[in-house]
Design a protein around this motif. Structure first.
Motif, PDB file in Angstrom:
ATOM      1  N   LEU A 137       3.228  13.761  -6.708  1.00 13.53           N
ATOM      2  CA  LEU A 137       2.122  12.804  -6.589  1.00 13.53           C
ATOM      3  C   LEU A 137       2.222  12.007  -5.299  1.00 13.53           C
ATOM      4  N   ASP A 138       1.086  11.459  -4.893  1.00 12.74           N
ATOM      5  CA  ASP A 138       1.004  10.557  -3.748  1.00 12.74           C
ATOM      6  C   ASP A 138       0.688   9.176  -4.309  1.00 12.74           C
ATOM      7  N   ARG A 139       1.612   8.222  -4.187  1.00 12.60           N
ATOM      8  CA  ARG A 139       1.375   6.907  -4.766  1.00 12.60           C
ATOM      9  C   ARG A 139       1.177   5.871  -3.669  1.00 12.60           C
ATOM     10  N   ARG A 140       0.176   6.150  -2.792  1.00  8.20           N
ATOM     11  CA  ARG A 140      -0.268   5.139  -1.841  1.00  8.20           C
ATOM     12  C   ARG A 140      -1.530   4.485  -2.388  1.00  8.20           C
ATOM     13  N   ILE A 141      -1.762   3.254  -1.963  1.00  3.45           N
ATOM     14  CA  ILE A 141      -3.029   2.607  -2.293  1.00  3.45           C
ATOM     15  C   ILE A 141      -3.938   2.803  -1.087  1.00  3.45           C
TER      16      ILE A 141
ATOM     17  N   ALA B 283       7.053  -3.294   6.696  1.00  2.00           N
ATOM     18  CA  ALA B 283       6.569  -2.112   7.410  1.00  2.00           C
ATOM     19  C   ALA B 283       6.695  -0.873   6.514  1.00  2.00           C
ATOM     20  N   LEU B 284       7.866  -0.721   5.864  1.00  2.00           N
ATOM     21  CA  LEU B 284       8.057   0.419   4.961  1.00  2.00           C
ATOM     22  C   LEU B 284       6.969   0.461   3.890  1.00  2.00           C
ATOM     23  N   LEU B 285       6.640  -0.708   3.347  1.00  2.00           N
ATOM     24  CA  LEU B 285       5.702  -0.791   2.221  1.00  2.00           C
ATOM     25  C   LEU B 285       4.246  -0.852   2.664  1.00  2.00           C
ATOM     26  N   GLY B 286       4.000  -0.971   3.955  1.00  3.94           N
ATOM     27  CA  GLY B 286       2.623  -1.102   4.412  1.00  3.94           C
ATOM     28  C   GLY B 286       1.943  -2.318   3.807  1.00  3.94           C
ATOM     29  N   VAL B 287       2.594  -3.483   3.920  1.00  2.94           N
ATOM     30  CA  VAL B 287       2.104  -4.695   3.266  1.00  2.94           C
ATOM     31  C   VAL B 287       0.919  -5.289   4.023  1.00  2.94           C
ATOM     32  N   ILE B 288      -0.086  -5.678   3.260  1.00  2.00           N
ATOM     33  CA  ILE B 288      -1.212  -6.462   3.795  1.00  2.00           C
ATOM     34  C   ILE B 288      -1.208  -7.806   3.075  1.00  2.00           C
TER      35      ILE B 288
ATOM     36  N   THR C 176       0.812  -1.221   0.000  1.00  2.00           N
ATOM     37  CA  THR C 176       0.000   0.000   0.000  1.00  2.00           C
ATOM     38  C   THR C 176       0.845   1.271   0.000  1.00  2.00           C
ATOM     39  N   ASN C 177       2.138   1.146   0.326  1.00  2.00           N
ATOM     40  CA  ASN C 177       3.011   2.317   0.545  1.00  2.00           C
ATOM     41  C   ASN C 177       2.523   3.186   1.697  1.00  2.00           C
ATOM     42  N   ASP C 178       1.736   2.622   2.559  1.00  2.00           N
ATOM     43  CA  ASP C 178       1.225   3.372   3.710  1.00  2.00           C
ATOM     44  C   ASP C 178       1.521   2.547   4.957  1.00  2.00           C
ATOM     45  N   PRO C 179       2.609   2.877   5.674  1.00  2.00           N
ATOM     46  CA  PRO C 179       2.999   2.057   6.827  1.00  2.00           C
ATOM     47  C   PRO C 179       1.863   1.884   7.833  1.00  2.00           C
ATOM     48  N   ALA C 180       0.997   2.886   7.948  1.00  2.00           N
ATOM     49  CA  ALA C 180      -0.098   2.790   8.923  1.00  2.00           C
ATOM     50  C   ALA C 180      -1.131   1.746   8.519  1.00  2.00           C
TER      51      ALA C 180
ATOM     52  N   LEU D 117      11.451  -1.039  -4.319  1.00  2.00           N
ATOM     53  CA  LEU D 117      10.060  -0.884  -4.760  1.00  2.00           C
ATOM     54  C   LEU D 117       9.492   0.453  -4.285  1.00  2.00           C
ATOM     55  N   HIS D 118       9.780   0.809  -3.049  1.00  2.00           N
ATOM     56  CA  HIS D 118       9.325   2.092  -2.501  1.00  2.00           C
ATOM     57  C   HIS D 118       9.888   3.245  -3.325  1.00  2.00           C
ATOM     58  N   ALA D 119      11.156   3.131  -3.705  1.00  2.00           N
ATOM     59  CA  ALA D 119      11.818   4.188  -4.471  1.00  2.00           C
ATOM     60  C   ALA D 119      11.198   4.356  -5.858  1.00  2.00           C
ATOM     61  N   ALA D 120      10.753   3.237  -6.447  1.00  2.77           N
ATOM     62  CA  ALA D 120      10.208   3.273  -7.810  1.00  2.77           C
ATOM     63  C   ALA D 120       8.719   3.582  -7.833  1.00  2.77           C
TER      64      ALA D 120
END
Lengths: 398, 398
Positions: free
Chosen positions: A361-365, A28-33, A13-17, A348-351
């Motif tokens: 831009l905000d590239r969170r899901i 954690a960095l990528l906000g993986v579910i 998700t790119n959203d750690p929360a 992945l976070h960098a790209a």
């Protein structure tokens, strides 16, 4: 109408929360579910994100069969508007001919000679090729026109496929201006810039860029670059810089001083450059382009050291006919992991997240965000680097 | 029925006598014909090759739109029969955990636990993935079974998709035999080899292979490897060797002495190894697997020095879950050019003509040969390395 996507083994998700609390620092960095689901509207907006066990109903549903879903790649540095073939120059370089930027003139001549429709078809094919490899957002620079009309034409053609266009009249000094470089800088900062911004500051170009490289006779030194960037800023454009590609130089510090969104390449950095980038965190991103080091047999920048120093590091392709005719972000990710000390998660976070930030831009899901997604034929994003060279990721068509 | 293929900007025949006489040394090696045509029968045999201006009629015709055509890649070293996921091991290695062959046991456990149908589906997906990247011939090794039944099962499943199967019972000493290595060598050279050759020497396996590597506690030393290879040869199998991957060792010289078709990896060579390989030219091929060096962060072998010394050099993927889960021959070619000093032409020749020779095949495009072809979305084979990471080549379906 809404679509429920299930069968997602892992969602970045790119959203750690928003992550599912896994202890892995990359996750954690990528906000993986894990075992995730998504609801998207058919007009392309994310409506819901979370574990599949909690997913709401939707009008239709699609099972992705245990694949990983990631934000679509944001390729924040490309030169897609060009004609001609420079594969022989690449082959010569691989057997020892050094790169000095001189070959750009070959692309300039071919691009000027091409019709609008030819250029349009070439750009469309390259954007499609990128999308087939997971890139959903692309920045495109001009810079193979180098006349007022040809630069405008390049930007117009680029603008037909992306809003992230960059005016790179200052790519190199064209041959016809070699005896009078100042006159070319005057042209770029005067009539060209006026024409680019004539219909409003960012109607045709979002940013201005300059190839700041004292080590190339064709590119621009620090003073010339400053003049060009300041003119662009005054005209309302955001700033990008090609800096420190062929050797140490003033590009990185200039970019940080002027508040550029991105300084790209960063191949040859000294301590002061790294300090300037760390101090510019949140404003100026260091965009690394490892496909260029691969395709020019240059040393790779030390991304590990940059990240550890607190620098915002993005990855992009630099897809261009001279120094890197690769449009593959997965390839850049594999190189970042193999050669630059980035973890798969950082790459992945960098790209995605960081390269997006360099374009504003905000590239969170997340609910309300555009559903710019890519799907991997594998259960985890780790496979992007693990399966180097294999085409396993593509943009997700809704 | 015959099919005329036109619109071929460049045809690599791998037959220097058939080229159009271009002065470029790479083109001479590859027997390149520009503006070429091909006639193939619909049952897959080449009937005519030459310049399009001289092409005969045929029943149907297809225009390839100015693309380059090459012989399909011959991937002469793969381990496609496995189950399980080792991406986390890859990620750990990229942050410093060294490779010692121990992870093979993870794949052995998963492979033993998988059903025949599961393995069959995995192999089929991998072969299809390879074909989509231009590989038309594949060698497949066993080696993740390591019991009599599991090795036989692996070979049977591999044999369903290729005749180029290799018995690699001697991949590593399985955990259960660690206290008594000699008993495992006895099993491989006795009951396993008997079972593999029970229905005729090459009904189930064409070759026997051994991971000869004194630097790994899991692999086999020179004496053990000799015992295994001599037993295989006596049983009628041709010989292949994993040699000199993790450090200097006896593998290369043993392979040359015994007349193996191929010795693979060749990462750590001394002068005597290079001399042995040069003396074995025409018999033993040195098969380089640069995807492994990429994915294990090892130094690359010096292909330039090997070629200059007169060694037959092939390229293959080593597609396997541990040291290189890349099935991409274009990626191996790009690495060979960037990292090992091969020219683009030498790399293409190595991945087609030379790798074919290591399987006892002739991979020229000539009348009477099988029409095993690949097509590149570009006008020249140079683009395989020039466009690193981009999926531009695929097997040509007739």
């Amino acid at each position: 109408m809404s679509l429920l996507l299930t069968g997602i083994s892992e969602l970045t998700t790119n959203d750690p929360a928003r992550g599912d609390g896994h202890a892995d620092p990359g996750d954690a960095l990528l906000g993986v579910i894990r075992d995730a689901a998504l609801v998207v509207s058919t007009d392309g907006v994310v409506e819901w994100v979370g574990p599949v066990a909690e997913a709401p109903d939707a009008d239709t549903r699609r099972d992705l069969g245990g694949r990983a879903v990631i934000p679509g790649f944001v390729d924040s540095h490309t030169h897609l508007v060009f004609a001609g073939d420079r594969s022989a120059e690449f082959a010569a370089r691989m057997t020892g001919t050094p790169y000095d930027g001189g070959g750009i003139a070959v692309s300039v001549a071919a691009t000027r000679a091409a019709s609008d429709d030819e250029l349009r078809a070439l750009v469309a094919a390259r954007v499609a090729e990128m999308r087939a490899q997971g890139t959903t957002t692309v920045e495109i620079k001009s810079g193979y026109g180098l006349t007022l009309d040809d630069e405008l034409r390049s930007l117009r053609i680029a603008r037909e496929v992306t809003s992230h266009t960059t005016f790179l009249g200052a790519h190199v000094v064209p041959r016809e201006y070699a005896p009078d470089r100042a006159a070319y800088v005057d042209l770029v900062t005067g009539p060209m810039l006026d024409a680019v911004t004539a219909d409003g500051p960012t109607t045709l170009a979002e940013s201005i860029d300059v190839f700041c490289e004292p080590h190339s006779a064709h590119a621009f030194d620090g003073d010339e670059a400053r003049t060009i960037l300041e003119a662009g800023r005054a005209a309302g454009l955001s700033l990008r810089v090609h800096g420190n590609q062929l050797g140490p130089g003033p590009g990185v510090r200039l970019a940080c001083e002027l508040g550029a969104r991105s300084v790209d390449h960063c191949t040859f950095l000294d301590e002061a450059d790294v300090e300037a980038l760390a101090a510019a965190r949140g404003t100026t991103v260091a965009t690394l382009l490892p496909g260029v080091e691969f395709s020019t047999r240059s040393p790779y920048p030390d991304a590990r050291a940059l990240i550890d120093a607190g620098v915002d590091v993005a990855l992009a392709s630099d897809c261009n006919p001279g120094t890197c005719y690769s449009s593959s972000i997965p390839f850049a990710i594999a190189l970042a992991v193999r050669e630059m000390g980035m973890t798969p998660a950082e790459a992945l976070h960098a790209a995605t997240a960081v390269s997006a930030r360099s374009l504003g831009l905000d590239r969170r899901i997340a609910p309300g965000q555009p559903a710019e997604l890519a799907v991997i034929d594998a259960p985890s994003h780790l496979h992007l680097a693990y399966r180097a060279g294999v085409p396993i990721v593509r943009a997700l068509d809704l």
